[in-house]
Design a protein around this motif. Structure first.
Motif, PDB file in Angstrom:
ATOM      1  N   GLY A 136       0.807  -1.213   0.000  1.00 16.41           N
ATOM      2  CA  GLY A 136       0.000   0.000   0.000  1.00 16.41           C
ATOM      3  C   GLY A 136       0.836   1.258   0.000  1.00 16.41           C
ATOM      4  O   GLY A 136       0.498   2.247  -0.665  1.00 16.41           O
TER       5      GLY A 136
ATOM      6  N   ARG B  41       2.631   0.387  -5.320  1.00 12.24           N
ATOM      7  CA  ARG B  41       1.785   0.808  -6.446  1.00 12.24           C
ATOM      8  C   ARG B  41       2.456   1.883  -7.292  1.00 12.24           C
ATOM      9  O   ARG B  41       1.840   2.437  -8.197  1.00 12.24           O
ATOM     10  CB  ARG B  41       0.441   1.326  -5.919  1.00 12.24           C
TER      11      ARG B  41
ATOM     12  N   ARG C 237      -5.922  -4.069  -5.191  1.00 13.26           N
ATOM     13  CA  ARG C 237      -5.754  -2.658  -5.549  1.00 13.26           C
ATOM     14  C   ARG C 237      -6.993  -1.851  -5.193  1.00 13.26           C
ATOM     15  O   ARG C 237      -6.903  -0.723  -4.705  1.00 13.26           O
ATOM     16  CB  ARG C 237      -5.447  -2.521  -7.042  1.00 13.26           C
ATOM     17  N   GLN C 238      -8.172  -2.418  -5.418  1.00 16.63           N
ATOM     18  CA  GLN C 238      -9.402  -1.715  -5.066  1.00 16.63           C
ATOM     19  C   GLN C 238      -9.490  -1.500  -3.559  1.00 16.63           C
ATOM     20  O   GLN C 238      -9.863  -0.417  -3.087  1.00 16.63           O
ATOM     21  CB  GLN C 238     -10.625  -2.500  -5.546  1.00 16.63           C
TER      22      GLN C 238
ATOM     23  N   LEU D 228      -6.985  -1.245  -1.466  1.00 14.67           N
ATOM     24  CA  LEU D 228      -6.016  -0.225  -1.073  1.00 14.67           C
ATOM     25  C   LEU D 228      -6.444   1.159  -1.541  1.00 14.67           C
ATOM     26  O   LEU D 228      -6.251   2.149  -0.817  1.00 14.67           O
ATOM     27  CB  LEU D 228      -4.636  -0.579  -1.612  1.00 14.67           C
ATOM     28  N   ASP D 229      -7.017   1.243  -2.729  1.00 19.81           N
ATOM     29  CA  ASP D 229      -7.502   2.541  -3.215  1.00 19.81           C
ATOM     30  C   ASP D 229      -8.611   3.069  -2.312  1.00 19.81           C
ATOM     31  O   ASP D 229      -8.652   4.265  -1.985  1.00 19.81           O
ATOM     32  CB  ASP D 229      -8.005   2.423  -4.659  1.00 19.81           C
ATOM     33  N   ASP D 230      -9.527   2.188  -1.920  1.00 20.70           N
ATOM     34  CA  ASP D 230     -10.579   2.590  -0.978  1.00 20.70           C
ATOM     35  C   ASP D 230      -9.952   3.031   0.346  1.00 20.70           C
ATOM     36  O   ASP D 230     -10.364   4.024   0.952  1.00 20.70           O
ATOM     37  CB  ASP D 230     -11.551   1.434  -0.729  1.00 20.70           C
TER      38      ASP D 230
ATOM     39  N   ASP E 107      -7.060   4.330   0.887  1.00 20.29           N
ATOM     40  CA  ASP E 107      -6.367   5.620   0.791  1.00 20.29           C
ATOM     41  C   ASP E 107      -7.271   6.767   1.209  1.00 20.29           C
ATOM     42  O   ASP E 107      -6.808   7.741   1.813  1.00 20.29           O
ATOM     43  CB  ASP E 107      -5.887   5.866  -0.643  1.00 20.29           C
ATOM     44  N   ARG E 108      -8.540   6.671   0.864  1.00 22.88           N
ATOM     45  CA  ARG E 108      -9.459   7.771   1.171  1.00 22.88           C
ATOM     46  C   ARG E 108      -9.693   7.907   2.666  1.00 22.88           C
ATOM     47  O   ARG E 108     -10.142   8.953   3.137  1.00 22.88           O
ATOM     48  CB  ARG E 108     -10.786   7.556   0.435  1.00 22.88           C
TER      49      ARG E 108
ATOM     50  N   GLU F  20     -17.157   2.730  -0.811  1.00 26.30           N
ATOM     51  CA  GLU F  20     -16.350   1.610  -0.299  1.00 26.30           C
ATOM     52  C   GLU F  20     -17.244   0.468   0.158  1.00 26.30           C
ATOM     53  O   GLU F  20     -16.941  -0.710  -0.053  1.00 26.30           O
ATOM     54  CB  GLU F  20     -15.453   2.085   0.838  1.00 26.30           C
TER      55      GLU F  20
ATOM     56  N   HIS G 238     -18.472  -1.373  -2.939  1.00 22.32           N
ATOM     57  CA  HIS G 238     -17.403  -2.208  -3.504  1.00 22.32           C
ATOM     58  C   HIS G 238     -17.215  -3.485  -2.686  1.00 22.32           C
ATOM     59  O   HIS G 238     -17.067  -4.578  -3.231  1.00 22.32           O
ATOM     60  CB  HIS G 238     -16.081  -1.440  -3.515  1.00 22.32           C
TER      61      HIS G 238
END
Length: 278
Positions: A16, A20, A77-78, A80-82, A84-85, A143, A146
């Motif tokens: 994370g 990336r 990846r999804q 970790l992207d979630d 991040d917010r 999130e 998802h």
């Protein structure tokens, strides 16, 4: 209370934080080097990578140099992207931003899915408004959607957005929906573990501009591994609805200052060529 950084969690945190930036594949030898810096031995790295592969979070992929390595799966990846917010700086929501409600019903014949559903909603930071009715700040809608779709739980849930209209004051209701005492304790534990590191780095900055990459990497990775769980226990409730001595703002400030001071310096250690000095 001593903090436990598991090898599996540290590997996810490493990807994370730094995995990336390129195509995302890290050689097994590099994973072993990078985890050794935070006290994880090679057998633990290999077994944890195998478990993450079985869970579908890591996939085998050769590095640019042709070495055996692993990259994040699309689902990882999804996630970790979630994440991040939540993890990185953002404005705390206001009470008027509203809520997302998850209302679910699971047939008795599939009660195992009821347990999974409750666990995932709790893991996302939802509070319990009533049996089968869970609540969170409205910004967690994407999130949540998802996550429920990824776990094939969406057919059992209806999602709503709205505002709290009473009858109890919203601050009183929030204190019922979430265990604020337990959440505050987690913030206090984070502060006890990582605020001294921030003070030490800031004191060093008074006498030297040098930030040794390996030390920066180690302190940052451990702080991030601790911090990334907290925005799920504490989903970012509006400040106006929290006790006046709430430690969440202080712990967020400590993490964000560590991030600003150490993250990029630690990247130099991650990028170090095999066999390089330092």
């Amino acid at each position: 209370m001593a903090e436990q950084h598991t090898p599996r969690s540290l590997i996810v945190t490493l990807y994370g934080a730094y995995g990336r930036e390129t195509a995302g594949s890290l050689a097994v030898a590099e994973l072993i080097r990078l985890l050794a810096a935070v006290g994880v031995d090679a057998p633990s790295v290999r077994s944890s990578v195998s478990r993450l592969k079985r869970r579908g979070l890591l996939v085998p992929e050769r590095t640019a140099s042709g070495a055996a390595g692993y990259a994040l799966s699309a689902d990882a990846r999804q996630l970790l992207d979630d994440g991040d917010r939540r993890i990185y700086p953002h404005a705390r929501p206001r009470a008027r931003d509203g809520w997302v409600l998850a209302v679910f019903s699971v047939p008795e014949s599939e009660r195992n899915k009821r347990h999974v559903l409750r666990s995932r909603l709790a893991g996302l930071g939802f509070g319990t408004a009533a049996p089968g009715v869970w609540i969170a700040p409205a910004r967690l809608y994407d999130e949540t959607r998802h996550t429920l779709e990824r776990l094939q739980l969406a057919p059992y849930v209806d999602l709503f957005r709205g505002e709290h209209l009473g009858f109890a004051p919203t601050a009183e209701a929030v204190a019922r929906w979430w265990d604020l005492t337990a959440i505050a304790k987690q913030h206090d534990e984070f502060l006890g573990l990582h605020e001294p590191a921030l003070r030490a780095w800031e004191a060093r900055a008074q006498t030297s501009s040098e930030v040794p990459p390996e030390e920066a990497y180690r302190d940052y990775l451990l702080a991030l591994d601790s911090w990334r769980r907290l925005p799920y226990a504490d989903p970012g409730l509006p400040a106006a609805l929290l006790p006046p001595d709430w430690p969440g703002e202080r712990s967020a400030t400590v993490f964000h200052r560590l991030h600003a001071r150490l993250r990029d310096a630690g990247a130099a250690f991650v990028r170090r060529e095999p066999g390089a000095d330092g």
